[in-house]
Design a protein around this motif. Structure first.
Motif, PDB file in Angstrom:
ATOM      1  N   CYS A   1       3.118  -2.979 -10.136  1.00 43.80           N
ATOM      2  CA  CYS A   1       3.159  -1.697  -9.438  1.00 43.80           C
ATOM      3  C   CYS A   1       3.681  -1.914  -8.029  1.00 43.80           C
ATOM      4  O   CYS A   1       3.586  -3.017  -7.479  1.00 43.80           O
ATOM      5  CB  CYS A   1       1.764  -1.078  -9.355  1.00 43.80           C
ATOM      6  N   TRP A   2       4.208  -0.853  -7.433  1.00 43.75           N
ATOM      7  CA  TRP A   2       4.698  -0.942  -6.065  1.00 43.75           C
ATOM      8  C   TRP A   2       4.436   0.376  -5.342  1.00 43.75           C
ATOM      9  O   TRP A   2       4.229   1.418  -5.970  1.00 43.75           O
ATOM     10  CB  TRP A   2       6.191  -1.275  -6.032  1.00 43.75           C
ATOM     11  N   GLY A   3       4.452   0.309  -4.003  1.00 46.30           N
ATOM     12  CA  GLY A   3       4.245   1.523  -3.226  1.00 46.30           C
ATOM     13  C   GLY A   3       2.924   2.186  -3.575  1.00 46.30           C
ATOM     14  O   GLY A   3       1.892   1.525  -3.726  1.00 46.30           O
ATOM     15  N   ASP A   4       2.965   3.498  -3.712  1.00 42.97           N
ATOM     16  CA  ASP A   4       1.760   4.274  -3.979  1.00 42.97           C
ATOM     17  C   ASP A   4       1.412   4.224  -5.471  1.00 42.97           C
ATOM     18  O   ASP A   4       1.433   5.240  -6.165  1.00 42.97           O
ATOM     19  CB  ASP A   4       1.949   5.715  -3.506  1.00 42.97           C
ATOM     20  N   ARG A   5       1.158   2.997  -5.956  1.00 39.15           N
ATOM     21  CA  ARG A   5       0.731   2.737  -7.340  1.00 39.15           C
ATOM     22  C   ARG A   5       1.776   3.180  -8.367  1.00 39.15           C
ATOM     23  O   ARG A   5       1.439   3.617  -9.474  1.00 39.15           O
ATOM     24  CB  ARG A   5      -0.625   3.412  -7.616  1.00 39.15           C
ATOM     25  N   ARG A   6       3.035   3.024  -8.005  1.00 38.17           N
ATOM     26  CA  ARG A   6       4.119   3.383  -8.917  1.00 38.17           C
ATOM     27  C   ARG A   6       4.450   2.215  -9.839  1.00 38.17           C
ATOM     28  O   ARG A   6       4.424   1.049  -9.424  1.00 38.17           O
ATOM     29  CB  ARG A   6       5.350   3.802  -8.120  1.00 38.17           C
ATOM     30  N   VAL A   7       4.772   2.517 -11.069  1.00 43.01           N
ATOM     31  CA  VAL A   7       5.110   1.486 -12.053  1.00 43.01           C
ATOM     32  C   VAL A   7       6.478   0.909 -11.726  1.00 43.01           C
ATOM     33  O   VAL A   7       7.445   1.648 -11.509  1.00 43.01           O
ATOM     34  CB  VAL A   7       5.105   2.084 -13.476  1.00 43.01           C
TER      35      VAL A   7
ATOM     36  N   HIS B   1       4.051  -8.602   1.586  1.00 40.10           N
ATOM     37  CA  HIS B   1       5.498  -8.604   1.376  1.00 40.10           C
ATOM     38  C   HIS B   1       5.830  -8.012   0.009  1.00 40.10           C
ATOM     39  O   HIS B   1       5.308  -8.467  -1.015  1.00 40.10           O
ATOM     40  CB  HIS B   1       6.044 -10.040   1.378  1.00 40.10           C
ATOM     41  N   GLY B   2       6.738  -7.045  -0.012  1.00 38.41           N
ATOM     42  CA  GLY B   2       7.245  -6.537  -1.279  1.00 38.41           C
ATOM     43  C   GLY B   2       8.247  -7.501  -1.908  1.00 38.41           C
ATOM     44  O   GLY B   2       8.767  -8.410  -1.257  1.00 38.41           O
ATOM     45  N   SER B   3       8.539  -7.297  -3.169  1.00 33.41           N
ATOM     46  CA  SER B   3       9.457  -8.166  -3.910  1.00 33.41           C
ATOM     47  C   SER B   3      10.889  -8.022  -3.408  1.00 33.41           C
ATOM     48  O   SER B   3      11.271  -7.004  -2.823  1.00 33.41           O
ATOM     49  CB  SER B   3       9.408  -7.845  -5.406  1.00 33.41           C
ATOM     50  N   ASP B   4      11.687  -9.060  -3.660  1.00 33.90           N
ATOM     51  CA  ASP B   4      13.101  -9.066  -3.298  1.00 33.90           C
ATOM     52  C   ASP B   4      13.957  -8.523  -4.440  1.00 33.90           C
ATOM     53  O   ASP B   4      13.527  -8.445  -5.586  1.00 33.90           O
ATOM     54  CB  ASP B   4      13.560 -10.495  -2.988  1.00 33.90           C
TER      55      ASP B   4
ATOM     56  N   TYR C   1      -4.159  -5.097  -6.080  1.00 37.94           N
ATOM     57  CA  TYR C   1      -3.223  -4.347  -5.243  1.00 37.94           C
ATOM     58  C   TYR C   1      -1.848  -4.163  -5.874  1.00 37.94           C
ATOM     59  O   TYR C   1      -0.902  -3.775  -5.196  1.00 37.94           O
ATOM     60  CB  TYR C   1      -3.171  -4.989  -3.852  1.00 37.94           C
ATOM     61  N   GLY C   2      -1.764  -4.407  -7.176  1.00 35.73           N
ATOM     62  CA  GLY C   2      -0.619  -3.942  -7.943  1.00 35.73           C
ATOM     63  C   GLY C   2       0.425  -4.957  -8.360  1.00 35.73           C
ATOM     64  O   GLY C   2       0.980  -4.854  -9.449  1.00 35.73           O
ATOM     65  N   TRP C   3       0.775  -5.885  -7.459  1.00 36.15           N
ATOM     66  CA  TRP C   3       1.867  -6.806  -7.776  1.00 36.15           C
ATOM     67  C   TRP C   3       1.505  -7.664  -8.987  1.00 36.15           C
ATOM     68  O   TRP C   3       0.375  -8.113  -9.094  1.00 36.15           O
ATOM     69  CB  TRP C   3       2.157  -7.718  -6.573  1.00 36.15           C
TER      70      TRP C   3
ATOM     71  N   ASP D   1      17.691  -1.841  -1.520  1.00 31.88           N
ATOM     72  CA  ASP D   1      17.552  -1.887  -0.065  1.00 31.88           C
ATOM     73  C   ASP D   1      16.228  -1.304   0.421  1.00 31.88           C
ATOM     74  O   ASP D   1      15.678  -1.760   1.426  1.00 31.88           O
ATOM     75  CB  ASP D   1      18.697  -1.117   0.589  1.00 31.88           C
ATOM     76  N   ASP D   2      15.714  -0.291  -0.258  1.00 32.13           N
ATOM     77  CA  ASP D   2      14.568   0.450   0.255  1.00 32.13           C
ATOM     78  C   ASP D   2      13.323   0.349  -0.611  1.00 32.13           C
ATOM     79  O   ASP D   2      12.327   1.038  -0.360  1.00 32.13           O
ATOM     80  CB  ASP D   2      14.946   1.921   0.428  1.00 32.13           C
ATOM     81  N   GLU D   3      13.357  -0.489  -1.617  1.00 35.84           N
ATOM     82  CA  GLU D   3      12.203  -0.671  -2.495  1.00 35.84           C
ATOM     83  C   GLU D   3      12.030  -2.159  -2.791  1.00 35.84           C
ATOM     84  O   GLU D   3      13.015  -2.874  -2.932  1.00 35.84           O
ATOM     85  CB  GLU D   3      12.392   0.091  -3.804  1.00 35.84           C
ATOM     86  N   PRO D   4      10.780  -2.583  -2.896  1.00 38.54           N
ATOM     87  CA  PRO D   4       9.568  -1.858  -2.542  1.00 38.54           C
ATOM     88  C   PRO D   4       9.275  -1.974  -1.057  1.00 38.54           C
ATOM     89  O   PRO D   4       9.744  -2.910  -0.412  1.00 38.54           O
ATOM     90  CB  PRO D   4       8.495  -2.580  -3.365  1.00 38.54           C
ATOM     91  N   PRO D   5       8.511  -1.051  -0.493  1.00 41.65           N
ATOM     92  CA  PRO D   5       8.187  -1.145   0.929  1.00 41.65           C
ATOM     93  C   PRO D   5       7.209  -2.288   1.197  1.00 41.65           C
ATOM     94  O   PRO D   5       6.521  -2.763   0.287  1.00 41.65           O
ATOM     95  CB  PRO D   5       7.527   0.204   1.224  1.00 41.65           C
ATOM     96  N   GLU D   6       7.164  -2.733   2.457  1.00 42.79           N
ATOM     97  CA  GLU D   6       6.087  -3.614   2.876  1.00 42.79           C
ATOM     98  C   GLU D   6       4.817  -2.768   2.965  1.00 42.79           C
ATOM     99  O   GLU D   6       4.870  -1.575   3.271  1.00 42.79           O
ATOM    100  CB  GLU D   6       6.385  -4.258   4.225  1.00 42.79           C
ATOM    101  N   GLU D   7       3.652  -3.381   2.710  1.00 49.83           N
ATOM    102  CA  GLU D   7       2.420  -2.610   2.590  1.00 49.83           C
ATOM    103  C   GLU D   7       1.329  -3.115   3.527  1.00 49.83           C
ATOM    104  O   GLU D   7       1.052  -4.319   3.580  1.00 49.83           O
ATOM    105  CB  GLU D   7       1.871  -2.700   1.164  1.00 49.83           C
ATOM    106  N   LEU D   8       0.700  -2.195   4.230  1.00 54.28           N
ATOM    107  CA  LEU D   8      -0.554  -2.489   4.910  1.00 54.28           C
ATOM    108  C   LEU D   8      -1.673  -2.072   3.972  1.00 54.28           C
ATOM    109  O   LEU D   8      -1.787  -0.898   3.607  1.00 54.28           O
ATOM    110  CB  LEU D   8      -0.668  -1.719   6.229  1.00 54.28           C
ATOM    111  N   ASN D   9      -2.493  -3.043   3.578  1.00 55.74           N
ATOM    112  CA  ASN D   9      -3.576  -2.777   2.647  1.00 55.74           C
ATOM    113  C   ASN D   9      -4.932  -2.948   3.309  1.00 55.74           C
ATOM    114  O   ASN D   9      -5.129  -3.860   4.121  1.00 55.74           O
ATOM    115  CB  ASN D   9      -3.502  -3.746   1.455  1.00 55.74           C
ATOM    116  N   ALA D  10      -5.857  -2.063   2.968  1.00 49.83           N
ATOM    117  CA  ALA D  10      -7.271  -2.269   3.276  1.00 49.83           C
ATOM    118  C   ALA D  10      -7.834  -3.077   2.114  1.00 49.83           C
ATOM    119  O   ALA D  10      -7.922  -2.574   0.986  1.00 49.83           O
ATOM    120  CB  ALA D  10      -7.988  -0.937   3.417  1.00 49.83           C
ATOM    121  N   ILE D  11      -8.179  -4.324   2.383  1.00 48.43           N
ATOM    122  CA  ILE D  11      -8.493  -5.267   1.311  1.00 48.43           C
ATOM    123  C   ILE D  11      -9.992  -5.294   1.057  1.00 48.43           C
ATOM    124  O   ILE D  11     -10.786  -5.565   1.961  1.00 48.43           O
ATOM    125  CB  ILE D  11      -7.979  -6.673   1.662  1.00 48.43           C
TER     126      ILE D  11
END
Length: 424
Positions: A265-271, A237-240, A260-262, A244-254
């Protein structure tokens, strides 16, 4: 997490934000402070389930949605025993139900409570003749009796991290025989003070040897291992309140010992600009490139809950090795997202390559009531409610039934749906 209040909507949301801010500050290091955020809030009007609403649901050609069980109240998570018995947790009731379809017609005709007095009962796992249950703080195990009932549960652990905002723990046994346990963050966007918060843990079946598998996972409720490659995947789950469109929900290979950033970072390793503090001993700009990027992304705030790989033989061959994820549905987005089941497609080498909607229709354009009825003019609150979309399903757990159909728990109206393939 939902704000619930009898206050006017704007006041309720303001109070919710203030309380969350205070709760976060009470357990943060000095310097973690609030930052301005912008985000929409729209909670679709909840509707009572009636079986006539099944006609609103959409699935691919050849599939059918029916009711496996209903009137179950806050049913959340499910596991299926080798004999087809279904065990389902009810978080608000603090118990576990046993359900059985004795005549094979796809609908449970026997049910009973087999475990009680387990506040925040949620994740379930079966191993041999033992059922494991996790609450917000405790890990329990009970023996499965010959008639499907359970022995008195035994405590394996009672010291899981404080739950805070995310008390819905989940568990599953991995191919290595260890029990994996998801621990969500205590907050929306903060630096955790407990090293086991916002992680995936694992331990031996007796509860010993507990260790952190991966960090930076805000709330990965649904996870599982790809049946061919053995790779562990989970939907986070991305942060609230970050738009509206950030951050996305993420499927991760764990993977073991990865971050995994939180919350940095969010999305594709964005600050992220919403976490004002830097990671320990580094900066966000330096840290984020070292974290793991998601394998796939999905619409923000859709709220992934159940996650299950399909290994059965009832569905067409093309579905085997793909995964299903149940999205509970947004409340903090101007246009609702989620309220559906999505198929995650994996290619021949076991890599996730995309998503497609599999089951939908729980979200309706509006309740269907009219304001042009005799009597006093509707209030502003009544008009606002009538203009909102409606929904009759907050989706939760997924499980593959013994016959290869897919079971889907819905915790608002207490329904377990059955999605089957008939080929017609």
């Amino acid at each position: 997490m939902h704000p619930h209040s009898s206050l006017p909507r704007a006041s309720a949301i303001a109070l919710f934000l203030a309380l969350n801010s205070l709760a976060a500050h009470s357990q943060l290091p000095p310097g973690d402070g609030p930052t301005s955020v912008t985000g929409g809030v729209l909670e679709p009007t909840p509707l009572r389930f009636e079986e006539s609403l099944l006609g609103q649901l959409r699935v691919p050609a050849g599939f059918k949605v029916s009711v496996f069980a209903k009137d179950l109240r806050n049913v959340r998570w499910m596991v299926v025993a080798p004999d087809g018995d279904v065990y389902a947790s009810r978080r608000e009731q603090g118990d576990v139900l046993w359900l059985r379809d004795t005549d094979g017609d796809g609908r449970a005709d026997q049910q009973k409570v087999v475990l009680q007095n387990a506040k925040y009962a949620h994740g379930l796992a079966l191993r041999g003749q033992r059922l494991y249950l996790v609450t917000d703080k405790k890990l329990l195990v009970a023996d499965v009796q010959g008639d499907g009932t359970l022995s008195t549960p035994r405590m394996l652990a009672d010291d899981l991290p404080d739950a805070g905002q995310h008390p819905n723990r989940t568990i599953a046994f991995g191919p290595d025989g260890w029990l994996y346990l998801s621990v969500g963050s205590t907050c929306n966007n903060c630096r955790e003070t407990n090293g086991e918060s916002a992680t995936l843990l694992r331990m031996r079946p007796d509860g010993t040897g507990r260790e952190v598998v991966a960090q930076g996972l805000r709330n990965t409720i649904g996870f599982g291992w790809h049946p061919r490659t053995g790779v562990l995947y989970g939907f986070d789950h991305g942060s609230d309140f970050q738009g509206d469109d950030e951050p996305p929900e993420e499927l991760n290979a764990i993977s073991l010992n990865k971050h995994y950033g939180w919350p940095y970072c969010w999305g594709d390793r964005r600050v992220t600009k919403f976490q004002v503090n830097e990671p320990p001993n580094t900066t966000k700009a330096d840290f984020c490139p070292t974290t793991e990027a998601p394998a796939l992304q999905y619409t923000a705030h859709a709220a992934p809950i159940g996650f299950a790989f399909y290994t059965g033989e009832q569905f067409p061959q093309a579905y085997r090795g793909d995964a299903f994820v149940a999205f509970r549905g947004s409340w903090n987005r101007s246009q609702p997202s989620g309220y559906n089941v999505v198929r995650v497609r994996f290619n021949a080498t076991g890599q996730p390559v995309g998503t497609e909607e599999f089951a939908a229709g729980w979200l309706l354009p509006r309740p269907g009531t009219t304001l042009s009825q005799p009597g006093p003019a509707p209030s502003a609150a009544e008009r606002e409610k009538a203009d909102r979309p409606a929904q009759f399903g907050r989706l939760a757990g997924l499980a593959q039934a013994r016959d290869g159909s897919l079971l889907l728990a819905e915790d608002q109206n207490g329904v377990i749906y059955r999605i089957s393939y008939t080929g017609r």
